[in-house]
Design an enzyme around this catalytic site. Structure first.
Site: not given
Ligand code: PGA
Length: 228
Positions: A9, A11, A98, A100, A147, A153, A184
């Site tokens: 991904n 991003k 996701h 985010e 996730e 991250g 990660s």
């Protein structure tokens, strides 16, 4: 035999020039290898999708493309949105849910369920992300990405043992065959995840941005014996 699923991904990263360079370098690194035993998906920003699709075709790369988002509406008067019928010309996959998108853009289960409906109606396959076993999973998703928030991250992964436990529970509840781990993941730790019996692959973010790192992650995953 476990068929691995690795979805990089990118991003909100990469210009057209950078994406092109990444794909050329990926090609040089894998040579003629068909990367048997793994399905590789790259989730790229909308702006690079047409060019990435062209290069993947021209270079014969074993990569499928994903979008990172989709409109919850059909095409029409929805300024700034990209609909399923536009995406299906460019990608076969889309990431929905996701963390985010939930965190920075306020996406709720309600809107995410609508996005899945639109993606499936357009003929796209869906990677649906959940952050724990309690998050609702819409019907008809193709792959689930587990996730956990604390691992995105941060350089701190979930433990492979806990990820295995959570993913086994997600599989039993959602009845989805392919469930992958994200958070990660690196070339150094990927084998500890994909060697777990229920974990079918990974969703690396940071480790997908440099082609050398990403190819080394794929090779470590394949070399872990998980696909034999
Ligand atoms: P990361 O992202 O690999 O950079 O932690 C993972 C993810 O977004 O699922």
């Amino acid at each position: 035999m476990k068929q691995l699923f690795i979805a990089g991904n990118w991003k909100s990263n990469k210009t057209i020039a950078e994406a092109t360079e990444w794909l050329q370098s990926f090609k040089a690194l894998i040579g003629e290898s068909a990367l048997n035993g793994v399905k590789v998906v790259i989730a790229a920003p909308y702006t690079v999708l047409p060019v990435a699709k062209y290069h993947i075709g021209a270079m014969g790369l074993p990569i499928e493309l994903a979008a990172q988002n989709i409109s919850p509406f059909e095409s029409g008067a929805y300024t700034g949105e990209i609909s399923g019928s536009m995406l299906v010309e460019l990608v076969s996959w889309v990431i929905i849910g996701h963390s985010e998108r939930r965190k920075h853009f306020g996406e709720t289960d309600e809107v995410l369920f609508k996005k899945v409906e639109k993606a499936k109606a357009a003929g796209l396959s869906v990677i649906y992300c959940v952050q724990d076993t309690e998050i609702a999973v819409p019907p008809n998703v193709d792959v689930i990405g587990y996730e956990p928030y604390f691992a995105i991250g941060t350089g701190k992964t979930d433990s492979p043992e806990n990820a295995e436990k959570v993913i086994a529970a997600i599989k039993a509840k959602a009845k989805v065959k392919t469930v992958i781990y994200g958070g990660s993941v690196t070339p150094e730790n990927v084998a500890t995840f994909v060697s777990q019996p229920s974990i079918d692959g990974v969703l690396p973010g940071g480790a997908s941005l440099v082609s050398e790192t990403f190819v080394s992650l794929i090779r470590s995953a394949l070399g872990s014996g998980s696909n034999t």
